[in-house]
Design a protein around this motif. Structure first.
Motif, PDB file in Angstrom:
ATOM      1  N   PRO A   1       8.542   5.687   8.456  1.00 45.96           N
ATOM      2  CA  PRO A   1       8.971   4.512   9.230  1.00 45.96           C
ATOM      3  C   PRO A   1      10.352   3.999   8.822  1.00 45.96           C
ATOM      4  CG  PRO A   1       6.697   4.259   8.520  1.00 45.96           C
ATOM      5  CD  PRO A   1       7.218   5.499   7.861  1.00 45.96           C
TER       6      PRO A   1
ATOM      7  N   LEU B   1       2.180   4.640   1.358  1.00 47.91           N
ATOM      8  CA  LEU B   1       2.152   5.147   2.730  1.00 47.91           C
ATOM      9  C   LEU B   1       1.192   6.322   2.833  1.00 47.91           C
ATOM     10  CD1 LEU B   1       5.757   5.053   4.209  1.00 47.91           C
ATOM     11  CD2 LEU B   1       3.819   3.558   4.612  1.00 47.91           C
TER      12      LEU B   1
ATOM     13  N   GLU C   1       0.838  -1.188   0.000  1.00 50.94           N
ATOM     14  CA  GLU C   1       0.000   0.000   0.000  1.00 50.94           C
ATOM     15  C   GLU C   1       0.878   1.246   0.000  1.00 50.94           C
ATOM     16  OE1 GLU C   1      -3.317  -0.009   0.087  1.00 50.94           O
ATOM     17  OE2 GLU C   1      -3.573  -2.175   0.205  1.00 50.94           O
TER      18      GLU C   1
ATOM     19  N   ASP D   1      -9.642   4.414   9.113  1.00 46.36           N
ATOM     20  CA  ASP D   1     -10.536   4.884   8.048  1.00 46.36           C
ATOM     21  C   ASP D   1     -11.573   5.876   8.577  1.00 46.36           C
ATOM     22  OD1 ASP D   1     -12.117   3.263   9.569  1.00 46.36           O
ATOM     23  OD2 ASP D   1     -12.651   1.870   7.963  1.00 46.36           O
TER      24      ASP D   1
ATOM     25  N   ILE E   1       1.640   6.901   8.579  1.00 41.65           N
ATOM     26  CA  ILE E   1       1.105   5.624   9.046  1.00 41.65           C
ATOM     27  C   ILE E   1       2.284   4.709   9.371  1.00 41.65           C
ATOM     28  CG2 ILE E   1       0.932   4.655   6.705  1.00 41.65           C
ATOM     29  CD1 ILE E   1      -1.571   3.156   7.608  1.00 41.65           C
ATOM     30  N   GLY E   2       2.147   3.977  10.463  1.00 38.40           N
ATOM     31  CA  GLY E   2       3.195   3.028  10.844  1.00 38.40           C
ATOM     32  C   GLY E   2       4.270   3.607  11.729  1.00 38.40           C
ATOM     33  N   LYS E   3       4.249   4.932  11.930  1.00 39.89           N
ATOM     34  CA  LYS E   3       5.249   5.552  12.802  1.00 39.89           C
ATOM     35  C   LYS E   3       4.559   6.647  13.615  1.00 39.89           C
ATOM     36  CE  LYS E   3       9.168   7.080  14.526  1.00 39.89           C
ATOM     37  NZ  LYS E   3       8.519   7.905  15.571  1.00 39.89           N
TER      38      LYS E   3
ATOM     39  N   ALA F   1       1.475   2.234  15.335  1.00 41.41           N
ATOM     40  CA  ALA F   1       2.498   1.567  14.530  1.00 41.41           C
ATOM     41  C   ALA F   1       1.918   0.473  13.646  1.00 41.41           C
ATOM     42  CB  ALA F   1       3.582   0.983  15.439  1.00 41.41           C
ATOM     43  N   ASP F   2       0.819  -0.146  14.078  1.00 41.32           N
ATOM     44  CA  ASP F   2       0.228  -1.197  13.239  1.00 41.32           C
ATOM     45  C   ASP F   2      -0.712  -0.626  12.180  1.00 41.32           C
ATOM     46  OD1 ASP F   2      -2.035  -0.479  14.645  1.00 41.32           O
ATOM     47  OD2 ASP F   2      -2.236  -2.387  15.710  1.00 41.32           O
ATOM     48  N   GLY F   3      -0.879   0.687  12.184  1.00 41.83           N
ATOM     49  CA  GLY F   3      -1.664   1.345  11.143  1.00 41.83           C
ATOM     50  C   GLY F   3      -3.168   1.286  11.327  1.00 41.83           C
ATOM     51  N   LYS F   4      -3.624   0.683  12.405  1.00 45.46           N
ATOM     52  CA  LYS F   4      -5.065   0.444  12.525  1.00 45.46           C
ATOM     53  C   LYS F   4      -5.825   1.611  13.140  1.00 45.46           C
ATOM     54  CE  LYS F   4      -4.418  -4.558  12.781  1.00 45.46           C
ATOM     55  NZ  LYS F   4      -4.550  -5.786  13.570  1.00 45.46           N
TER      56      LYS F   4
ATOM     57  N   GLU G   1     -10.602   4.456  14.184  1.00 49.97           N
ATOM     58  CA  GLU G   1      -9.872   3.560  13.305  1.00 49.97           C
ATOM     59  C   GLU G   1      -9.283   4.362  12.144  1.00 49.97           C
ATOM     60  OE1 GLU G   1     -11.864  -0.096  12.428  1.00 49.97           O
ATOM     61  OE2 GLU G   1     -12.610  -0.269  14.470  1.00 49.97           O
TER      62      GLU G   1
END
Lengths: 210, 299
Positions: free
Chosen positions: B253, B38, B36, B97, B295-297, B74-77, B95
């Protein structure tokens, strides 16, 4: 390139399984070959769909147990979790197991039932977002590989179509363990196989045939 | 006999060919995971938005309140963020989204507010600043994702709210900028020791590096990187256009780039500075954009 490597490895494993299983085929016993679709629940690694083979050989009558066979089985399954989400992961599962299977054929109906258990090893190949310490970059992928022990128990029912072919459905439970980062330690769960069994040597046996 | 053997060999041949065909089908399923682009969450006109890092796929996630400091887990959720409601700064969680949006905190005192929420690196909780204005007590706290406070520490020597906050990769240290002096302080959660003047004089937004040994911060139109173990500024980038302030910065990240906000021409809006190419790239053109976070960081 990765696909070629996986294909080669898988082919080598399956060739080894087939050649080993067929060695005694020209000596005496009946040989059965199963080709099947498999649906596996691997606990934290999710649900996987795949295809597999089992080669089954008659076992000499031991301890007065009739209709006993040994088998070697392998399958290759694929599963994806959280598809269409940035954190989606996918994995391949390749178990190779050997064990004993006993089958009973009904005399008046074209059905047979059986059950067995086996053990072996399982290889997993998992694709995850790339990790940077505790963080993840979802625009990149990294691969994790692991091999672990596996035991399984399975039972099934078969419908005899012809002397050479039968259709079967089997259900069982498998226990697998891994010890690798980013791969679930326990991937145990139920499994379902359905497919065709081909009698490659001999014929489908009647009740208590030797 | 020969006929039987020939038939068996034929059956074996077909069996193996069938296996090979099935194998090819399965191998064909061996795709990589779906990579995906980032995403970056940020604030525009007081609402939380997300977009791809090239500026495309803009999507508005919140539609009410005055919101700040979105931080992606960090898990993007999940995204945690601050929002003014009922006259207080509170912490909200949704969340990635925008769904399942809920309020985590409810200020009990008339003069307290929550600021700068960000994630623990392992996603198990949220770090925040709580400031009680009458007593001038400023706290660093950790709550779980239900809003239950697990620990809260009084920051000695701090009599104001925190403007920016970031936590180390191991979850043991919090670097912050406090509004009384705009100094950067460092609080050690394990020893509960606090250095309120780690970096002086006036500094702005800060973010812990993915490598974990340093954090980056803005001082004037420069990006600095402060190394924790050596207590040195290991480098600075001067060719950027950021003049102000608490607009927020966040590492990619992978650690090769940083997203920040420029308020100086020729770039107005969110930009990405790539450390490998030393290039500055503008991705939005809106002067209300601030607090970008990859996302992720988490921030």
């Amino acid at each position: 390139m990765k696909i070629v490597i996986i294909f080669t490895k898988t082919l080598l494993v399956l060739c080894a399984v087939v050649s080993f299983a067929f060695y005694p085929a020209y000596v005496r016993a009946s040989v059965y070959g199963d080709t099947y679709y498999t649906y596996t629940c691997a606990d934290g690694e999710g649900y996987l769909h795949g295809l597999g083979i089992t080669v089954t050989n008659d076992l000499p009558v031991v301890f007065n147990i009739r209709n006993a066979m040994w088998y070697v089985s392998s399958s290759l399954s694929y599963g994806q979790k959280d598809a269409n989400r940035p954190w989606n992961t996918s994995r391949l599962l390749l178990p190779v197991t050997a064990g004993l299977y006993s089958e009973y054929t009904f005399s008046s109906y074209p059905f047979k039932v059986g059950g067995g258990a086996g053990c072996g090893a399982v290889y997993i190949r998992k694709y995850t977002p790339k990790h940077y310490g505790p963080y993840m970059d979802f625009s990149q992928t990294e691969v994790h590989n692991a091999i672990g022990p596996r035991i399984e128990a399975i039972m099934g029912i078969g419908y005899i179509i012809t002397q050479k072919t039968s259709f079967f459905i089997k259900a069982g439970y498998q226990l697998s363990w891994f010890d690798a980062q980013y791969i679930e330690k326990n991937t145990s769960g139920y499994m379902i196989h359905c497919g065709l069994q081909w009698t490659l040597q001999g014929t489908n046996k009647g009740l208590f045939d030797e | 006999m020969n006929r039987k053997n020939k038939k068996n060999r034929s059956m074996l041949y077909h069996y193996i060919m069938c296996l090979a065909a099935l194998l090819l089908v399965v191998i064909g399923c061996d795709g990589m995971r779906n990579e995906e682009p980032l995403q970056i969450c940020f604030i525009r006109n007081g609402d939380v938005w997300v977009m791809d890092e090239d500026g495309s796929n803009l999507k508005q996630l919140t539609f009410t309140g005055t919101n700040e400091w979105p931080s992606w887990s960090a898990d993007g959720k999940y995204i945690v963020y601050g929002s003014v409601t009922g006259g207080h700064n509170e912490i909200f969680l949704m969340e990635g989204d925008g769904s399942n949006n809920r309020q985590l905190t409810v200020c009990a005192l008339s003069d307290e507010n929550y600021y700068c929420p960000t994630w623990l690196p392992d996603g198990s909780g949220i770090v925040y600043n709580r400031f009680v204005s009458t007593s001038a007590f400023s706290y660093i706290g950790i709550m779980d994702t239900k809003g239950d406070i697990k620990n809260e520490y009084l920051l000695s020597g701090i009599n104001s709210r925190i403007n920016a906050l970031t936590i180390s990769n191991d979850g043991k240290m919090v670097a912050y900028n406090w509004s009384g002096t705009n100094f950067i302080g460092l609080f050690n959660i394990m020893t509960q020791s606090n250095n309120s003047a780690l970096i002086t004089p006036t500094n702005y937004s800060l973010t812990w590096s993915p490598e974990g040994d340093s954090f980056a911060y803005i001082q004037g139109p420069y990006i600095y990187k402060y190394d924790i173990s050596s207590a040195l500024n290991t480098f600075s980038y001067s060719s950027i256009y950021v003049e102000n302030s608490f607009m927020g910065i966040s590492w990619r990240p992978s650690g090769d780039a940083i997203v920040l906000v420029s308020d100086a021409l020729p770039y107005i809006g969110i930009c990405i500075f790539n450390f490998n190419t030393n290039q500055f790239k503008s991705i939005t053109n809106d002067s209300t954009d601030k607090h970008p976070c990859f996302i992720g960081k988490p921030r």
